[in-house]
Design a protein around this motif. Structure first.
Motif, PDB file in Angstrom:
ATOM      1  N   SER A  71      -0.729  -5.378  -2.835  1.00 37.44           N
ATOM      2  CA  SER A  71      -1.469  -4.222  -2.311  1.00 37.44           C
ATOM      3  C   SER A  71      -3.166  -3.963  -2.645  1.00 37.44           C
ATOM      4  O   SER A  71      -3.166  -3.812  -4.003  1.00 37.44           O
ATOM      5  N   ASN A 116       0.940  -1.307  -0.193  1.00 42.56           N
ATOM      6  CA  ASN A 116       0.034   0.004  -0.166  1.00 42.56           C
ATOM      7  C   ASN A 116       0.784   1.281   0.040  1.00 42.56           C
ATOM      8  O   ASN A 116       0.832   2.234   0.935  1.00 42.56           O
ATOM      9  N   ASP A 175      -4.236  -0.981  -2.422  1.00 39.94           N
ATOM     10  CA  ASP A 175      -4.449   0.078  -2.955  1.00 39.94           C
ATOM     11  C   ASP A 175      -3.791   0.287  -4.464  1.00 39.94           C
ATOM     12  O   ASP A 175      -3.890   1.439  -5.180  1.00 39.94           O
TER      13      ASP A 175
END
Length: 378
Positions: free
Chosen positions: A58, A28, A60
């Protein structure tokens, strides 16, 4: 036959002869990547290096951002890891995935200053040092911008223990920012534990002879964007690393941690057992069943926090389904636990001994299946 190639982004060839791979283990860190690549270029120049982003899938979209950057910058590469997590193991994969003669490991959160890379690389290439370490504790270093005095105290204690283990005298053996020859790193890889966050400690402790190390004072800054992946369990993670380098070849570290949790679970099991036997007045079979379920729930929580810290389930839905999976995976072991313990008790064995035998039979099953179907799956 001539074919028209699909239109592709124009990639600027700014690499030149590859000298240094900068490994960025990420989780992230999407918003931090592009600014960090710019900072690295400002420090290192336009060529001679590559950034190898090793991303732990991740949520994100860090790996997608890394791929976007690599479309127009051949110096940026990405390894997206599925089902594998942890900073140390990410660094190890980075060591093995580059052709650069030198490798550096640093954080992607902008707490590490890329300007140090130039002098660190010069020191290692010249033979002045075998490992160059950016230190938070060397003379001239600063952590004022970090603003975490509690972490400073923890790091000081950890450094003392690490020096005793590795035999290397330096100010910050727990640093996450260092540089060394890639060949040296890969030579040590087969014997590295890959546990936790402190890959430098792993490297120093694994080498048969102490490295010649040089410190570089670092201004340790606050993270630029996002949240730190470190928490209070970092101390436990560090202790696990010390255990692995000292005794890991005798008893695997994860199994030792699982066993430690199991020992604590025995205390929980016995407390619940006697609470139902003495307070609630239920018979042994029901008391043992309730105690087993309670201990399993306790063990799931603590294993998630400690034993499988690198694979920890965090979101509410994953914790819930992970807990259900843990209960299901351990159900056969729990059935054997209760059945054997009850049979032994009915034949005259003391309830304490009967309970312990039942716990022992269920433990091996619990470890094998939970490793594969709980934390291995989610």
């Amino acid at each position: 036959m001539d074919m028209n190639p699909q239109t592709q982004p124009v990639v600027a060839d700014r690499t030149g002869p590859l000298d240094l791979a900068i490994i960025l283990p990420t989780l992230n860190e999407r918003d931090n990547l592009a600014p960090l690549v710019e900072r690295i270029e400002g420090a290192m120049g336009a060529s001679g290096w590559e950034v190898l982003i090793v991303d732990d899938n991740s949520a994100d979209g860090t790996s997608d951002e890394a791929r976007r950057l690599s479309l127009t910058d051949s110096r940026v590469r990405v390894i997206q890891r599925i089902g594998r997590r942890g900073l140390s193991s990410a660094a190890i994969e980075g060591f093995c995935a580059t052709a650069a003669p030198y490798v550096a490991v640093m954080d992607a959160d902008h707490q590490h200053d890329p300007k140090l890379l130039v002098d660190m690389l010069t020191a290692v290439k010249s033979g002045e040092a075998e490992v160059a370490v950016a230190s938070r504790f060397a003379e001239g270093a600063s952590m004022e911008e970090w603003g975490r005095p509690d972490r400073e105290k923890l790091s000081s204690v950890a450094n003392f223990l690490a020096r005793k283990l590795t035999g290397v005298e330096l100010s910050d053996p727990m640093s996450g920012f260092f540089l060394l020859p890639a060949e040296t790193a890969r030579r040590l890889v087969p014997n590295l534990s890959g546990i936790g966050f402190k890959i430098l400690l792993d490297l120093l402790a694994t080498s048969d002879t102490p490295f010649k190390v040089k410190d570089f004072p670092m201004n340790f800054s606050a993270r630029r964007s996002g949240e730190s992946k470190l928490d209070r369990a970092i101390a436990l993670d560090f202790l696990a690393g010390l255990y692995d380098k000292s005794f890991g070849r005798v008893i695997p570290t994860r199994f030792a941690l699982f066993g430690t949790v199991g020992v604590l679970g025995i205390g929980v099991h016995m407390a619940i057992l006697y609470a139902f036997l003495l307070v609630a007045g239920t018979d042994f079979s029901w008391s043992q069943a309730v105690a087993t379920f309670g201990a399993m729930t306790f063990n799931f929580w603590l294993n998630n926090f400690l034993t499988y810290r690198d694979r920890r389930l965090k979101s509410a839905d994953k914790v819930f389904w992970g807990w259900l999976s843990f209960i299901a995976a351990c159900s056969i072991g729990a059935f054997a636990n209760v059945a054997v313990a009850t049979t032994l008790h009915d034949r005259g064995l003391h309830e304490m001994l009967a309970a312990l035998v039942g716990i022992g039979i269920g433990s091996v099953w619990n470890y094998a299946l939970s490793s594969r179907f709980v934390w291995g799956r989610y």
